[in-house]
Design a protein around this motif. Structure first.
Motif, mmCIF file in Angstrom:
data_model
loop_
_atom_site.group_PDB
_atom_site.id
_atom_site.type_symbol
_atom_site.label_atom_id
_atom_site.label_comp_id
_atom_site.label_asym_id
_atom_site.label_seq_id
_atom_site.Cartn_x
_atom_site.Cartn_y
_atom_site.Cartn_z
ATOM 1 N N ALA A 155 1.215 -1.046 0.298
ATOM 2 C CA ALA A 155 0.086 0.074 0.371
ATOM 3 C C ALA A 155 0.774 1.013 0.047
ATOM 4 C CB ALA A 155 -0.873 0.188 1.079
ATOM 5 N N ILE A 156 0.297 2.595 -0.582
ATOM 6 C CA ILE A 156 1.263 3.352 -0.253
ATOM 7 C C ILE A 156 0.088 4.230 1.043
ATOM 8 C CG2 ILE A 156 0.770 6.277 -1.800
ATOM 9 C CD1 ILE A 156 2.560 3.319 -2.855
ATOM 10 N N VAL A 157 1.614 4.919 1.847
ATOM 11 C CA VAL A 157 1.178 5.678 2.914
ATOM 12 C C VAL A 157 1.095 7.523 2.108
ATOM 13 C CG1 VAL A 157 1.422 6.366 4.821
ATOM 14 C CG2 VAL A 157 1.964 4.029 4.118
ATOM 15 N N GLU A 158 -0.199 7.958 2.300
ATOM 16 C CA GLU A 158 -0.274 9.455 2.105
ATOM 17 C C GLU A 158 -1.016 9.577 3.797
ATOM 18 O OE1 GLU A 158 -2.606 9.032 -1.302
ATOM 19 O OE2 GLU A 158 -4.548 9.026 -0.172
ATOM 20 N N LEU A 159 -0.574 11.654 3.703
ATOM 21 C CA LEU A 159 -0.743 12.493 4.535
ATOM 22 C C LEU A 159 -2.301 12.408 4.541
ATOM 23 C CD1 LEU A 159 2.150 14.285 5.888
ATOM 24 C CD2 LEU A 159 1.349 11.855 6.970
ATOM 25 N N THR A 160 -3.225 12.392 4.885
ATOM 26 C CA THR A 160 -4.650 13.110 4.796
ATOM 27 C C THR A 160 -3.478 14.862 5.121
ATOM 28 O OG1 THR A 160 -4.766 13.264 7.868
ATOM 29 C CG2 THR A 160 -5.252 11.339 6.225
ATOM 30 N N VAL A 161 -5.216 15.648 5.136
ATOM 31 C CA VAL A 161 -4.859 17.504 5.203
ATOM 32 C C VAL A 161 -4.491 17.392 6.812
ATOM 33 C CG1 VAL A 161 -6.890 19.567 4.819
ATOM 34 C CG2 VAL A 161 -7.008 17.768 3.324
ATOM 35 N N ALA A 162 -5.469 16.935 7.792
ATOM 36 C CA ALA A 162 -4.824 17.270 8.792
ATOM 37 C C ALA A 162 -3.067 16.830 9.253
ATOM 38 C CB ALA A 162 -5.694 16.179 10.036
ATOM 39 N N GLY A 163 -2.945 16.287 8.539
ATOM 40 C CA GLY A 163 -1.789 14.819 8.468
ATOM 41 C C GLY A 163 -0.354 15.977 8.279
ATOM 42 N N GLN A 164 -0.869 16.943 7.008
ATOM 43 C CA GLN A 164 -0.282 17.553 6.014
ATOM 44 C C GLN A 164 -0.326 19.059 6.777
ATOM 45 O OE1 GLN A 164 -2.346 17.637 2.218
ATOM 46 N NE2 GLN A 164 -1.452 16.250 1.585
ATOM 47 N N ASP A 165 -1.509 19.456 7.292
ATOM 48 C CA ASP A 165 -1.291 20.279 8.058
ATOM 49 C C ASP A 165 -0.096 20.272 9.342
ATOM 50 O OD1 ASP A 165 -2.698 23.463 9.004
ATOM 51 O OD2 ASP A 165 -3.569 22.226 10.994
ATOM 52 N N LEU A 166 -0.447 19.589 9.893
ATOM 53 C CA LEU A 166 0.183 19.570 11.529
ATOM 54 C C LEU A 166 1.679 19.448 11.364
ATOM 55 C CD1 LEU A 166 0.209 18.222 14.427
ATOM 56 C CD2 LEU A 166 0.105 16.533 14.111
ATOM 57 N N VAL A 167 2.017 19.226 9.693
ATOM 58 C CA VAL A 167 3.248 18.684 10.007
ATOM 59 C C VAL A 167 3.642 19.636 8.879
ATOM 60 C CG1 VAL A 167 3.668 17.685 7.035
ATOM 61 C CG2 VAL A 167 4.969 16.708 8.560
ATOM 62 N N GLY A 168 3.158 20.403 8.527
ATOM 63 C CA GLY A 168 3.945 21.823 7.910
ATOM 64 C C GLY A 168 4.260 23.013 9.548
ATOM 65 N N ARG A 169 3.182 22.808 10.337
ATOM 66 C CA ARG A 169 3.569 23.572 11.751
ATOM 67 C C ARG A 169 4.811 22.637 12.023
ATOM 68 N NH1 ARG A 169 -1.004 22.852 14.909
ATOM 69 N NH2 ARG A 169 -2.170 21.608 13.554
ATOM 70 N N ALA A 170 4.139 21.702 12.783
ATOM 71 C CA ALA A 170 5.470 21.131 13.698
ATOM 72 C C ALA A 170 7.167 20.689 12.979
ATOM 73 C CB ALA A 170 4.658 19.587 13.871
ATOM 74 N N THR A 171 7.600 20.866 11.159
ATOM 75 C CA THR A 171 8.578 21.665 10.662
ATOM 76 C C THR A 171 9.210 23.160 11.214
ATOM 77 O OG1 THR A 171 7.353 19.791 8.656
ATOM 78 C CG2 THR A 171 9.299 21.403 8.569
ATOM 79 N N GLU A 172 8.500 24.195 10.999
ATOM 80 C CA GLU A 172 8.701 25.133 11.421
ATOM 81 C C GLU A 172 9.760 25.011 13.021
ATOM 82 O OE1 GLU A 172 5.727 28.305 11.489
ATOM 83 O OE2 GLU A 172 4.518 27.726 9.468
ATOM 84 N N ALA A 173 8.618 24.465 13.724
ATOM 85 C CA ALA A 173 9.249 24.020 15.322
ATOM 86 C C ALA A 173 10.665 23.261 15.171
ATOM 87 C CB ALA A 173 8.481 23.845 15.955
#
Length: 143
Positions: free
Chosen positions: A90-108
């Motif tokens: 299977a392919i693993v992909e982020l949900t919209v919530a996951g994309q948002d969270l990883v974007g914010r967490a990347t800044e920190a």
């Protein structure tokens, strides 16, 4: 002459200190364990990856990777979809919530790395350290 045992100790200690500091900040600011963050960031930056691809990237077992992905999926941050050419994976992909969270967490994450490394060692010294570390990693995977 450099004491290789001491160098090893210092590398391991540095990695542990960085891991703990990054873990604490990501949990405090985003409720996100660093293991989840690292997997999510990889999936975000490398679409179309399978469990085996993620496991290879982090040099961990496919079983361990699957368990981490299970937890991230249960939290609603990623999903698995059938691989278009291989029914066994299977392919693993982020949900919209996951994309948002990883974007914010990347800044920190990046801010903490800058504070812990980028303000301490800069310029050519940092470039040389990065090149040396890459050489050591390449050499360790060849054997």
């Amino acid at each position: 002459m450099v004491d290789l045992k001491r160098l090893h100790h210092d590398l391991v200690r540095l990695e542990t200190e960085l891991w703990n500091t990054l873990e604490a900040r990501l949990r405090a600011e985003h409720g996100l364990p660093i293991t989840w963050f690292l997997v999510m960031r990889y999936v975000d930056r490398h679409p179309g990856r399978r469990i085996q691809d993620i496991a290879h990237e982090f040099a961990i077992t496919a079983g361990g990777t699957s368990k981490v992905v299970d937890r991230i999926e249960s939290a609603g941050y990623c999903r698995r979809r059938p691989h278009p050419r291989d029914r066994r994976s299977a392919i693993v992909e982020l949900t919209v919530a996951g994309q948002d969270l990883v974007g914010r967490a990347t800044e920190a994450f990046e801010a903490e790395l800058h504070a812990r490394i980028g303000t301490v060692v800069t310029g050519q010294a940092l470039e040389q350290f990065a090149a040396t570390l890459r050489s050591l990693l390449i050499a360790s995977t060849v054997r």
